[in-house]
Design a protein around this motif. Structure first.
Motif, PDB file in Angstrom:
ATOM      1  N   TYR A  25       3.875   5.073   3.293  1.00  0.00           N
ATOM      2  CA  TYR A  25       3.367   3.698   3.344  1.00  0.00           C
ATOM      3  C   TYR A  25       3.575   3.097   4.724  1.00  0.00           C
TER       4      TYR A  25
ATOM      5  N   THR B  98       1.539   8.232  -3.033  1.00  0.00           N
ATOM      6  CA  THR B  98       2.593   9.095  -3.567  1.00  0.00           C
ATOM      7  C   THR B  98       2.034  10.501  -3.783  1.00  0.00           C
TER       8      THR B  98
ATOM      9  N   GLN C 188       0.841  -1.192   0.000  1.00  0.00           N
ATOM     10  CA  GLN C 188       0.000   0.000   0.000  1.00  0.00           C
ATOM     11  C   GLN C 188       0.878   1.244   0.000  1.00  0.00           C
ATOM     12  N   THR C 189       0.685   2.113  -0.978  1.00  0.00           N
ATOM     13  CA  THR C 189       1.585   3.251  -1.139  1.00  0.00           C
ATOM     14  C   THR C 189       0.818   4.486  -1.579  1.00  0.00           C
TER      15      THR C 189
END
Lengths: 103, 247
Positions: free
Chosen positions: A30, A8, A5-6
């Motif tokens: 994250y 940006t 899970q990120t």
């Protein structure tokens, strides 16, 4: 587990990395295994500028409770700033966020 | 007994013919020897997984660990490369299979190889070990607490990779699974589901779930380390490889 899970974000600012200060163009946020912190999962933030190469990075790995306290401190610092110092910040959104994080 | 090993950074041919970095550790013995592809976890191609790679060589196997993040940041330190990989969406499944295929081909090309190759992976690499074994002809595979081999991710989680349920009928080799009962991803229920699906598909597998262990119990330098589970797990791994990678 590896969460995959990120988030940006495009950001503007500076950070200090292994070669000194650099312009930051993105922040990657994250919750996942840390590289260094002694916890199974940490809230990690990478301040990066991919145009300057992968080593141009300033990283933090925070125990999740500490990350939440930091988030609150950031919002509080913005919310209580003297008027006129926050160009580009939606004041109403900031006020709502202030109520949410103080819960 | 002569027990020298050689460990070094090499270049192998990965997915779509790309040259990628890999870490290899080999016994200096005429063989014939089995081979092991080590699949590193998401935090990277790091010192801990290189140590694991050397451990297989010390036990008489040719071992290689492809740097799955190499393309994202050639020459960068493992943590910077892992961050770069994450920022660009992580390791695609198709590329993983291509890189493991390249690593397996490299192992089989060694003059002391017996042609038998296994995969082993930890955490995200556990799922990738199963993925590789469902996609490539292998002789054995080990899944150490890989999440999302089965089971739907939690609601709201923007997972970039999916479960492998539909691929399980293609599993090409016996699977050893090592899990912690205190783990949530994979949960004991998900481990049971994987066990049931493999049994229904007639796929040989051996699963062990350890009491008092959660995720990442093999990681000696992390608070999650559980010596009893790790020591027993290593013994099971070497027994399993002895059965399936022998000359």
């Amino acid at each position: 587990m590896c969460t995959y899970q990120t988030e940006t974000l495009e950001v503007t600012g500076s950070a200090k990395g292994p070669e000194g200060w650099f312009r930051v163009s993105e922040a990657v946020v994250y919750l996942d295994h840390p590289q260094h912190a002694l916890a199974e999962h940490t809230l990690n933030v990478d301040f990066r500028n991919p145009a300057l190469g992968p080593a141009t990075r300033s990283a933090v790995e925070l125990e999740p409770g500490a990350a939440l306290r930091l988030a609150r401190a950031i919002v509080d610092a913005l919310r209580t700033a003297p008027p006129g110092l926050l160009p580009g910040v939606d004041q109403e959104a900031l006020a709502r966020l202030g109520v949410e994080v103080s819960r | 007994m002569y027990d020298a090993i050689m460990a070094e950074t090499i270049q192998i041919t990965g997915h779509e013919g790309d040259p990628i970095e890999a870490y290899a550790a080999r016994p200096l013995q005429p063989g014939p020897l089995g081979g092991v592809v080590v699949i590193h976890h998401m935090p990277g191609y790091d010192a801990a997984t290189k140590e694991i790679t050397r451990r297989f060589a010390a036990h008489g196997y040719n071992a290689v660990m492809p740097n799955l993040h190499y393309r994202d940041a050639p020459g960068a330190s493992p943590d910077d490369a892992a961050a770069a990989s994450r920022a660009t969406g992580g390791v695609p499944d198709e590329r993983l299979v291509g890189d493991v295929a390249g690593a397996a081909a490299w192992l089989r090309s060694l003059t002391n190889a017996n042609g038998k190759v296994a995969t082993i992976g930890y955490c995200s690499g556990g799922r990738q070990s199963v993925l590789a074994a469902c996609s490539l002809p292998l002789q054995a595979a080990v899944d150490c607490y890989g999440a999302f081999v089965v089971g739907d991710p939690p609601e709201g989680m923007p997972l970039k990779v999916g479960p492998l349920t539909h691929l399980l009928p293609n599993l090409s080799c016996p699977l050893l699974g090592l899990f912690g009962k205190d783990d949530s991803y994979p949960s004991p229920a998900q481990v049971e589901e994987l066990d049931r699906l493999l049994t229904e598909a007639g796929k040989p597998h051996e699963f062990t779930s350890y009491e008092g262990a959660g995720h990442a119990f093999f990681n000696v330098d992390r608070p999650s380390y559980r010596p009893e589970a790790a020591v027993d797990g290593w013994a099971r791994i070497f027994t399993f490889f002895g059965e399936h990678l022998g000359a």
